[in-house]
Design a protein around this motif. Sequence first.
Motif: not given
Lengths: 238, 238, 238, 238, 238, 238, 238, 238
Positions: B4, B19, B22, B25-27, B225, B228, C176-178
Amino acid sequence: MANHLHAHSIADLDEVQLDLGRRERCGFPEVIYGEGKTKETILKIFCSLKDHGLDGFATRVDAEKGQFLEQELQRLGYSFQYNPVARTFRLVSFSEPPTVLRGKVAVISAGTSDAPIAEEARETALWTGAEVTLIQDVGVAGPHRLQAKLPEFQDADAIVVVAGMEGALPSVVGGFVACPVIAVPTSIGYGASFGGLAALLGMLNSCASNVTVVNIDAGFKAGYVAGLIAKRRTKNEK
Amino acid sequence: MANHLHAHSIADLDEVQLDLGRRERCGFPEVIYGEGKTKETILKIFCSLKDHGLDGFATRVDAEKGQFLEQELQRLGYSFQYNPVARTFRLVSFSEPPTVLRGKVAVISAGTSDAPIAEEARETALWTGAEVTLIQDVGVAGPHRLQAKLPEFQDADAIVVVAGMEGALPSVVGGFVACPVIAVPTSIGYGASFGGLAALLGMLNSCASNVTVVNIDAGFKAGYVAGLIAKRRTKNEK
Amino acid sequence: MANHLHAHSIADLDEVQLDLGRRERCGFPEVIYGEGKTKETILKIFCSLKDHGLDGFATRVDAEKGQFLEQELQRLGYSFQYNPVARTFRLVSFSEPPTVLRGKVAVISAGTSDAPIAEEARETALWTGAEVTLIQDVGVAGPHRLQAKLPEFQDADAIVVVAGMEGALPSVVGGFVACPVIAVPTSIGYGASFGGLAALLGMLNSCASNVTVVNIDAGFKAGYVAGLIAKRRTKNEK
Amino acid sequence: MANHLHAHSIADLDEVQLDLGRRERCGFPEVIYGEGKTKETILKIFCSLKDHGLDGFATRVDAEKGQFLEQELQRLGYSFQYNPVARTFRLVSFSEPPTVLRGKVAVISAGTSDAPIAEEARETALWTGAEVTLIQDVGVAGPHRLQAKLPEFQDADAIVVVAGMEGALPSVVGGFVACPVIAVPTSIGYGASFGGLAALLGMLNSCASNVTVVNIDAGFKAGYVAGLIAKRRTKNEK
Amino acid sequence: MANHLHAHSIADLDEVQLDLGRRERCGFPEVIYGEGKTKETILKIFCSLKDHGLDGFATRVDAEKGQFLEQELQRLGYSFQYNPVARTFRLVSFSEPPTVLRGKVAVISAGTSDAPIAEEARETALWTGAEVTLIQDVGVAGPHRLQAKLPEFQDADAIVVVAGMEGALPSVVGGFVACPVIAVPTSIGYGASFGGLAALLGMLNSCASNVTVVNIDAGFKAGYVAGLIAKRRTKNEK
Amino acid sequence: MANHLHAHSIADLDEVQLDLGRRERCGFPEVIYGEGKTKETILKIFCSLKDHGLDGFATRVDAEKGQFLEQELQRLGYSFQYNPVARTFRLVSFSEPPTVLRGKVAVISAGTSDAPIAEEARETALWTGAEVTLIQDVGVAGPHRLQAKLPEFQDADAIVVVAGMEGALPSVVGGFVACPVIAVPTSIGYGASFGGLAALLGMLNSCASNVTVVNIDAGFKAGYVAGLIAKRRTKNEK
Amino acid sequence: MANHLHAHSIADLDEVQLDLGRRERCGFPEVIYGEGKTKETILKIFCSLKDHGLDGFATRVDAEKGQFLEQELQRLGYSFQYNPVARTFRLVSFSEPPTVLRGKVAVISAGTSDAPIAEEARETALWTGAEVTLIQDVGVAGPHRLQAKLPEFQDADAIVVVAGMEGALPSVVGGFVACPVIAVPTSIGYGASFGGLAALLGMLNSCASNVTVVNIDAGFKAGYVAGLIAKRRTKNEK
Amino acid sequence: MANHLHAHSIADLDEVQLDLGRRERCGFPEVIYGEGKTKETILKIFCSLKDHGLDGFATRVDAEKGQFLEQELQRLGYSFQYNPVARTFRLVSFSEPPTVLRGKVAVISAGTSDAPIAEEARETALWTGAEVTLIQDVGVAGPHRLQAKLPEFQDADAIVVVAGMEGALPSVVGGFVACPVIAVPTSIGYGASFGGLAALLGMLNSCASNVTVVNIDAGFKAGYVAGLIAKRRTKNEK
């Protein structure tokens, strides 16, 4: 108007200008705010009030001052009630027969740590002549705790709700009752509680219509106003 | 780590450095914050995302930009959902078969005026793939209203609670459930609500252990969130 | 609804109304907030919880109370973990077999001085049954330090990020994270940090979509919610 | 000292007391802050400066004033640069030969919406005689975007970093470079950004040692100081 | 980019992740913030830096830690300068020949009580290799005092101005010089100074164009940036 | 005391209870605060005052109300002075012979944008009968400008200093004179000026002993008190 | 408890969950907060209340909504009182005979500009069935004005005091009476009044024991609680 | 101008740059702010002033420094007045004959706890040569107390009013007199008094036109300005 403006309603105690007309104008004698006063000054005021036939009440009396007052008032033969948690001193008069019908005040606190403020409210309301019920540790995170206590406070004339942190309890109590709720934010909490500011703002913005607010940690003022409302019933029903 | 950080995960659209890494990296793909961007810029991003196989999502799209985007995206043959109350634009992909087991998100609001923020949370959670239940106008002053709705939100994976004024609702909801509660303070109120500050502080000081907080009026972030967390169930249970 | 509203789910310990239905409703027993409670009260709650088959957890237990509890709980034969940096007391049950698949929580701190809050988060997450990784002193001024640790936290179910001063770390981690990032502002800093306010505001305004926030120094709450999210995996994957 | 205190270094323009000694004392002529001044007053100052051999610079010039100044300055035969995004007016002198070695300033912004402030900083630095690089939309949520641009700003004499919301970018930039970073918080954001306060506090608490801060939205001041630092190189290396 | 991202530029000292690449990236080694670190940790960092050929610098070292470090560093045979007013510890290297042309930093304070912060700035600037002049007690209420000192600071490369109360001094100094002024608000004052907030806001709103600001009481940061600017001259003129 | 408490010193104008005893008690008639009053109400008060032999003064009269009052007062044959920059209306009496020795007030402003507040102070002081000098645009960034004007204000009885932004001017003026300085913070500025809060705090923390402060933008109050002080000289010297 | 928790005490009007049990629990029906509701929604609630035998009351009804409601409620044949200054709509029932003994509420305002809030309090108290006296423009700067009105409010059951600026009036009124004073800070003022914050803080810190406070501009809440207290007399004395 | 700018009007005492021209420029010698200065420094300044024929005055001298100064000044044979409540040290000169006509200052305090600040104001005004009357404990809750004292302060040249909590007293005093009122907010109070902020804001928003304000607890500054105003009478009437 004339009555409460003549000069002789003041007792000049040097550093204190004691307002002797307070009971006539406002219903109760002037209350002694103990913080920033020496123990000797507090004693002097208690005595001056007594000389004028008034049973005094002092708040914010710390342990050291309390011990001194206990000794001196005992020596003087006065009946009094000292509550070290509430940090209050209350002179008790036994000359008047007890009222048959007394107004009812409920004091409800959210958590164990709110005890000093809740006790201050309770002592103050007792001094005003009200019957007082104290219900503790019924914060909103365990909602059934408050509902279990509903019978104990539903018929009160005025309810004092003491809470720190987010200060949500007054809104919830307000939704269950038909009497005024006086909310006391406490400085209990940390971080973004900002010394009680969070609870204060929460209570000022309460969605319950019957909630008014006093200063942070002002258990005294809440107990006083609750007593004032409760007294009205007493007077009316006599 | 290498993956990434290589330069080609960025789409250079002049004023925007999109980006593209994304989702990896972030879902989820980068979300378009509509405020302060021209309608042309928003369209350009939607298209660039689509070109890379991503269904975009835009928030804070006002009526005028919304109308423009509706026309243009329709012209381009994209499937989308425009919610004018939430002010969101959501591209909808029909290429993937619907997940059998989807995570559940509940969005609960205290009052009618909180609708735009509650809707923004709902739209965002839908975009993340969650099943969403919306419960409105169940503020704490009428406590039985919330309890009557308990069956509708008790099994949620995550709950978004939207409230202005004193912001007490998240604490009360938090006391009934075993999932994370994401509290969204709104700017609804007046006077000492200070544009949502009172609700924000109240929520940060919540006595319920399962409450976290997002920015004032940040329905998007709460929905994101919550989605998520709900997605996690989907993934795990598949 | 009926279940969690009946009166017998409360243990009346005089100054404390212990909410015994908390685990049923919220997933974990009521946690003991040690500040403002006497050591005797804390002990009483631990015992009452144990009597109802619950392993208690206490936060904000200072050195003096800690020493007392250590002696008394040892005397009672309870297994426990006392962490003086975190100021927490955690009862440990060995009756249940360890879960094969446990959720993972990462706790990341910006600086050495954030240790007490990071430890509080770690202890809380451990109490909820999660597997916990602690990564310290990886603040943003030395950006490669965080990236070097990426493999240790990239597969977490939830990440707690603890930072004072400008509170920028959660945004960077979030990119950086999911998984959800729970940001804890700390009161570490001076001057315009205003006791953690700067970090709090920074985190609330995070440009990373997956960041929610708890109160200043609220390591407990962050660890609790992280544990709640991680538990979900455990449950689902079992 | 004598030099800059004699009365004739002031041009008395009635409502304005123009400080003609500013360049001698401070390196650059007095800058015209356009807000709250009429377009006629701004024009009068530009002309008075020109009469004294100084190329003026004006900030916060709105569209209506800008149009007027464009016409008038054109009519007067002055060379100028009007930047409507930055809302600046810059007189350009062609009498001096270009410096061979010019100092370098980099202006970096976090998001697209920060453009007006970034442009103001850029225009100001250009006016001071610096070479300026502008890098936009490289906020911390997509960390590889900044690193990809590192070669473009690593050799700058001074870097202006413009960011709203949580204002984390200056700390991250500061960790990569050996020159002063001048952080400009912007009022971009909503809710608890409180008009740029969150970004301001974040930047003041930056953990990077080389970060100083200017007022919210003060692109001008940042560009000015960056220019001042860059000019030093020019002077020294000549 | 590659250079400063490889893992071996970190010294893993357990609770500290020492950033060894800081000098390469940022011009100076990582500085030790003494507050919240044990004296043993501070010593460990000094030694680890020394092992890598770097002369460390520590701020916010209180008397008790200072005494310990004095003994230990003496025992290890290191040359150092301990300033108890500034609360700083500075390792001094004699291996390099003194630079012929060093940049000049002036540190100016408004009042006697600002001494600790002014000294911190001075020590820091000295550590960066600058020549430093200290001018004290020249606040604005006696305006001729500052003007009498003008020759001592007029040729500085950068000026640090330290002031509490209303923080007006940086604006006045800024009006006399052509170099950057770094303003340090101090917490000196009472009442509505709000711990330095008044001075901070005053400095952020300075009408002088060459003033940037650092955190309240951040003498270190101001001295660091001033040193960074002064160093530039050294480099350029060599 | 008796004199100013009898009921007939009030003119009952329905929505207004005009205090006719104000001049006797306080030296000047009640001033009309124009904001929030209708133009008809303002006119009614002017007339009622005139009927009692008093020349009224109104502040915060916007353009629309001003035009109406101009017409009406002209029609009624009153002499008056309308200052649209100051937004004031001042009735002028020619019946009394001019005082030979009048007190002197100086009004000093920091910048051109402070003109409305400076003018309001000037008009008010004129109404009180003082001789007024106005000095504009002498802010601290060009320090010689103020010193050049010293002869014009050094013999004043009272000085009003009007400044926005950092509000440093009153401290500097205070250091030059032996009369009271009344500082007026203005809302001129942006960002961290927070609507004049920065200037207000700066002035309250002034290191000059002779500075007192009034509300943000309260040109009226400063002019009034300055006039009160100047009047004393008149009275004394007659 | 059972009574007010059954589901049928809610009228489900889609976007509104009307709490029909409010009168039974809290003494009065749910009040309609007009801000943020459409005129159609307000009408729907009025009708739904009427259908359940309840006379509704709406606050914050702007001119445009007011005109609509006037037409529609007239068309429906309802008796109502619309107060455009107070922005309230009050349904009036003529079915019940007037109470012989009604409680008395006094509403006192400091200045003319406080009229909208004072009127809102008055309308609300009237709706609760109280007899209401309104006293306007008796702020503390003309102290005899208040004393002249003493006979009009001395026998009230509760007093609402409405004041902006420094909010001193409730303390002064509180010193004259023996009933609760409910203080309403208003947003009237400028500069450091900070939208009513100054008045709010002043009232919270009142030295009079009988003063409680509501939110800024919350005339409704003050009138409601005053009515609640006054009603008590009615009930008791009947 | 020339006179007060020459270098010899400064006494260089190392850490202190004593401004010897202060009396010539500002009417009184430089006052010693005791906080943050060592007792030796304070003594040194007293002596240096005396050497130049000036009787010094020091504020914020705590008990320990006070004792030292008492001994040393006695040893040196200086006449002085030490007031431990006010924490002030005042040198008294007997060389000048007493003025026949001295200006009059009244210092009025709201409560007993405001004594230290009221005493500081009184001592300062005495030092300026004024005749001072002190009136204590006449807060607004007992309104007749102030009115009873009216004859004692009605003819003052300037009045200092000292009050904490809601700070309402200056407005009330201001309504009775025709001289300037200098309001001093004190930090007396608790909760939402926020260290005197409530009183400060109240006083800044005073509806009385003759009220100006100084910093929280700044008894010195109020006494100084009051003395300055009173001195004017002395001068004029001589």
